[in-house]
Design a protein around this motif. Structure first.
Motif, PDB file in Angstrom:
ATOM      1  N   PHE A   1       0.706  -1.180  -0.024  1.00 47.17           N
ATOM      2  CA  PHE A   1       0.046   0.088  -0.049  1.00 47.17           C
ATOM      3  C   PHE A   1       1.033   1.131   0.133  1.00 47.17           C
ATOM      4  N   CYS A   2       1.911   1.101   0.885  1.00 47.08           N
ATOM      5  CA  CYS A   2       2.754   2.536   0.899  1.00 47.08           C
ATOM      6  C   CYS A   2       3.548   2.571  -0.298  1.00 47.08           C
ATOM      7  N   GLU A   3       3.905   1.421  -0.999  1.00 45.98           N
ATOM      8  CA  GLU A   3       4.553   1.698  -1.997  1.00 45.98           C
ATOM      9  C   GLU A   3       3.753   2.132  -3.331  1.00 45.98           C
ATOM     10  N   GLN A   4       2.642   1.663  -3.275  1.00 43.64           N
ATOM     11  CA  GLN A   4       1.763   2.147  -4.322  1.00 43.64           C
ATOM     12  C   GLN A   4       1.429   3.719  -4.401  1.00 43.64           C
ATOM     13  N   LEU A   5       1.121   4.017  -2.991  1.00 43.63           N
ATOM     14  CA  LEU A   5       0.983   5.560  -2.628  1.00 43.63           C
ATOM     15  C   LEU A   5       2.203   6.282  -3.350  1.00 43.63           C
ATOM     16  N   LYS A   6       3.300   5.985  -2.980  1.00 46.23           N
ATOM     17  CA  LYS A   6       4.550   6.762  -3.595  1.00 46.23           C
ATOM     18  C   LYS A   6       4.454   6.718  -5.073  1.00 46.23           C
ATOM     19  N   GLU A   7       4.457   5.254  -5.735  1.00 42.98           N
ATOM     20  CA  GLU A   7       4.270   5.251  -7.083  1.00 42.98           C
ATOM     21  C   GLU A   7       3.424   5.666  -8.005  1.00 42.98           C
ATOM     22  N   ASN A   8       2.317   6.124  -7.534  1.00 36.92           N
ATOM     23  CA  ASN A   8       1.065   6.536  -7.943  1.00 36.92           C
ATOM     24  C   ASN A   8       1.095   8.052  -7.853  1.00 36.92           C
TER      25      ASN A   8
ATOM     26  N   GLN B   1       0.812   4.356   8.236  1.00 40.03           N
ATOM     27  CA  GLN B   1       0.889   3.240   7.578  1.00 40.03           C
ATOM     28  C   GLN B   1       2.285   2.414   8.021  1.00 40.03           C
ATOM     29  N   VAL B   2       3.275   3.314   7.449  1.00 45.83           N
ATOM     30  CA  VAL B   2       4.935   2.951   7.724  1.00 45.83           C
ATOM     31  C   VAL B   2       5.038   2.637   9.303  1.00 45.83           C
ATOM     32  N   LYS B   3       4.527   3.578  10.186  1.00 39.31           N
ATOM     33  CA  LYS B   3       4.665   3.240  11.701  1.00 39.31           C
ATOM     34  C   LYS B   3       3.933   2.055  11.969  1.00 39.31           C
TER      35      LYS B   3
END
Length: 157
Positions: free
Chosen positions: A106-113, A130-132
């Motif tokens: 989820f976090c990676e997708q937030l960054k990528e998109n 979410q990272v925490k």
């Protein structure tokens, strides 16, 4: 009407014959999609341990494809909607590694998109929370597994 405790329900279920127990479980799965999903993953997790992560990531990827990130308002609303869906999915498994994989995806997708490109406080806070959550779950794992996830966490922070 007073609802009985889990201990009382467990006791009553132990008295039921196998055929009646199967009928009760099937009726329960008909009440909601979440119950059906939970039953599906419980029955298939032994045969295919990565099934939950694959299906959860596939569902989230579809949601990210349909999301709008062109304006901060739409990006915020879409990210919140996807997070709600992710949290529902996380309830279907108790395995920490599966939960970590889904949260990191989820976090990676937030960054990528491009959701974080807006520099909006709500989006940044949602991402940081979410990272925490992932870091907290990773902290409860064995040291070898912690080491495996540290690289992915470093990329996200």
């Amino acid at each position: 009407m007073q609802i009985p405790s889990l201990a009382q329900l467990k006791k009553e279920l132990s008295y039921l014959p196998e055929k009646e127990l199967i009928e009760v479980i099937l009726e329960l799965s008909k009440f909601s999609r979440d119950n059906k999903s939970f039953l599906f993953f419980k029955l298939n997790e032994k045969d295919n341990p990565g099934l939950f992560v694959e299906m959860a990531q596939e569902d989230l990827a579809i949601e990210f494809q349909n999301a709008r990130a062109d304006h901060y308002y739409y990006a915020k609303k879409s990210a919140q909607k996807i997070r709600r869906k992710m949290n529902k999915l996380l309830k279907l498994t108790k395995q920490k590694t599966d939960q970590i994989e889904v949260i990191l995806f989820f976090c990676e997708q937030l960054k990528e998109n491009g959701f974080l490109d807006h520099q909006h406080a709500v989006l940044d806070n949602l991402y940081q929370m979410q990272v925490k959550k992932a870091v907290k779950l990773i902290g409860g794992l064995h040291e070898d597994l912690q080491f495996d996830y540290e690289g992915r966490i470093e990329e996200l922070t």
